[in-house]
Motif scaffolding. Sequence first.
Motif, PDB file in Angstrom:
ATOM      1  N   ALA A 129       0.662  -1.510  -0.033  1.00  0.00           N
ATOM      2  CA  ALA A 129      -0.300   0.032  -0.172  1.00  0.00           C
ATOM      3  C   ALA A 129       0.886   1.467  -0.185  1.00  0.00           C
ATOM      4  CB  ALA A 129      -0.649  -0.303   1.224  1.00  0.00           C
ATOM      5  N   THR A 130       0.947   2.041  -0.650  1.00  0.00           N
ATOM      6  CA  THR A 130       1.510   3.315  -0.705  1.00  0.00           C
ATOM      7  C   THR A 130       0.803   4.249  -0.478  1.00  0.00           C
ATOM      8  OG1 THR A 130       3.041   2.168  -3.439  1.00  0.00           O
ATOM      9  CG2 THR A 130       3.287   5.028  -2.363  1.00  0.00           C
ATOM     10  N   LEU A 131       1.035   5.263   0.234  1.00  0.00           N
ATOM     11  CA  LEU A 131      -0.353   6.603   0.512  1.00  0.00           C
ATOM     12  C   LEU A 131       1.331   7.641   0.933  1.00  0.00           C
ATOM     13  CD1 LEU A 131      -1.519   7.851   2.876  1.00  0.00           C
ATOM     14  CD2 LEU A 131      -0.195   7.118   4.494  1.00  0.00           C
ATOM     15  N   VAL A 132      -0.261   8.340  -0.070  1.00  0.00           N
ATOM     16  CA  VAL A 132       1.204   9.905  -0.655  1.00  0.00           C
ATOM     17  C   VAL A 132      -0.237  11.058  -0.374  1.00  0.00           C
ATOM     18  CG1 VAL A 132       1.497  11.196  -2.514  1.00  0.00           C
ATOM     19  CG2 VAL A 132       2.353   8.834  -2.872  1.00  0.00           C
ATOM     20  N   GLU A 133       0.416  11.730   0.634  1.00  0.00           N
ATOM     21  CA  GLU A 133      -0.539  13.212   0.711  1.00  0.00           C
ATOM     22  C   GLU A 133      -2.207  12.686   1.668  1.00  0.00           C
ATOM     23  OE1 GLU A 133       0.481  16.428   0.916  1.00  0.00           O
ATOM     24  OE2 GLU A 133       2.105  15.111   0.412  1.00  0.00           O
ATOM     25  N   GLY A 134      -1.693  11.882   1.795  1.00  0.00           N
ATOM     26  CA  GLY A 134      -3.019  10.615   2.585  1.00  0.00           C
ATOM     27  C   GLY A 134      -3.703   9.842   1.345  1.00  0.00           C
ATOM     28  N   ILE A 135      -3.536   9.920   0.295  1.00  0.00           N
ATOM     29  CA  ILE A 135      -3.902   8.870  -0.664  1.00  0.00           C
ATOM     30  C   ILE A 135      -3.661   7.104  -0.473  1.00  0.00           C
ATOM     31  CG2 ILE A 135      -5.136   8.840  -3.310  1.00  0.00           C
ATOM     32  CD1 ILE A 135      -6.238  10.988  -0.721  1.00  0.00           C
ATOM     33  N   VAL A 136      -4.185   6.338  -0.328  1.00  0.00           N
ATOM     34  CA  VAL A 136      -3.400   5.080  -0.349  1.00  0.00           C
ATOM     35  C   VAL A 136      -3.707   4.372  -1.784  1.00  0.00           C
ATOM     36  CG1 VAL A 136      -3.344   3.001   0.672  1.00  0.00           C
ATOM     37  CG2 VAL A 136      -3.383   5.052   1.952  1.00  0.00           C
ATOM     38  N   THR A 137      -3.202   4.234  -2.441  1.00  0.00           N
ATOM     39  CA  THR A 137      -3.201   3.265  -3.673  1.00  0.00           C
ATOM     40  C   THR A 137      -2.772   1.769  -3.315  1.00  0.00           C
ATOM     41  OG1 THR A 137      -1.244   3.867  -4.580  1.00  0.00           O
ATOM     42  CG2 THR A 137      -3.556   5.184  -5.653  1.00  0.00           C
ATOM     43  N   VAL A 138      -3.481   0.280  -3.588  1.00  0.00           N
ATOM     44  CA  VAL A 138      -3.083  -1.071  -4.014  1.00  0.00           C
ATOM     45  C   VAL A 138      -3.617  -1.072  -5.007  1.00  0.00           C
ATOM     46  CG1 VAL A 138      -3.116  -2.709  -2.144  1.00  0.00           C
ATOM     47  CG2 VAL A 138      -3.908  -0.638  -0.980  1.00  0.00           C
ATOM     48  N   SER A 139      -2.172  -2.308  -5.761  1.00  0.00           N
ATOM     49  CA  SER A 139      -2.633  -3.166  -6.769  1.00  0.00           C
ATOM     50  C   SER A 139      -2.990  -4.440  -6.143  1.00  0.00           C
ATOM     51  CB  SER A 139      -1.502  -2.372  -8.008  1.00  0.00           C
ATOM     52  OG  SER A 139      -2.025  -3.711  -9.122  1.00  0.00           O
ATOM     53  N   ALA A 140      -3.788  -5.096  -6.580  1.00  0.00           N
ATOM     54  CA  ALA A 140      -3.984  -6.242  -6.487  1.00  0.00           C
ATOM     55  C   ALA A 140      -4.504  -7.648  -7.677  1.00  0.00           C
ATOM     56  CB  ALA A 140      -5.543  -6.759  -5.155  1.00  0.00           C
ATOM     57  N   PRO A 141      -3.173  -7.485  -8.039  1.00  0.00           N
ATOM     58  CA  PRO A 141      -3.456  -8.594  -8.777  1.00  0.00           C
ATOM     59  C   PRO A 141      -3.946 -10.000  -8.594  1.00  0.00           C
ATOM     60  CG  PRO A 141      -0.904  -8.522  -8.410  1.00  0.00           C
ATOM     61  CD  PRO A 141      -1.801  -7.845  -7.279  1.00  0.00           C
ATOM     62  N   PHE A 142      -4.669 -10.929  -9.411  1.00  0.00           N
ATOM     63  CA  PHE A 142      -5.850 -11.917  -8.903  1.00  0.00           C
ATOM     64  C   PHE A 142      -5.406 -13.212 -10.353  1.00  0.00           C
ATOM     65  CE2 PHE A 142      -7.540  -9.397  -5.877  1.00  0.00           C
ATOM     66  CZ  PHE A 142      -7.243  -9.687  -4.747  1.00  0.00           C
TER      67      PHE A 142
END
Length: 180
Positions: A129-142
């Motif tokens: 999980a990457t948090l930049v200025e309070g915004i979290v992004t996550v990439s989840a490959p299934f």
Amino acid sequence: MMKRVHFPIRTDDSSGLITYPDQIRFFSNADLAAMPGHIIAEYSGSLDLPLYGPSKPSVRPLLVITQVTSDRSTQTTVAMDRHEVICPQGATLSFTAELRGEDSAVLPLSDSFRLPIRQQGGRDGLLLATLVEGIVTVSAPFTVPGDDGTWLVDEAAINAGLPEAAQMRFAGMTVSVFRA
């Protein structure tokens, strides 16, 4: 008896050195973000600390999912509250979330943290999980054979191993992956 307190960062005007009461144990630097201008510590002394004051109970920030997208959008269903997703095996999901403070404002923090995910049946995975200025992004490959089934992320898993001051509230997430 140990009391959790916030000590203001202050200097002795004559020496320029930072001064603190005796009998305290400091926590990690991650705790400094909880209350700028203060250091969080445990105090074992018997004196009252009216100058410093006991800490007010802090409310952990809330992680709120704001968007879920899939590279297989025609085969993916996202629940209205964004806490449940159904997608085909082979899909990659992207999650966007906000880390919100007590007043619901986005906290302007930047960092990255591990996001443990557990498949019902006991298989574990780990996402970044990457948090930049309070915004979290996550990439989840299934995309790996065997990724089908139900995957869970919950508050306990996210907070496991984090210092108390870095922990967050989270309503949880369920991803059900079906064989396409």
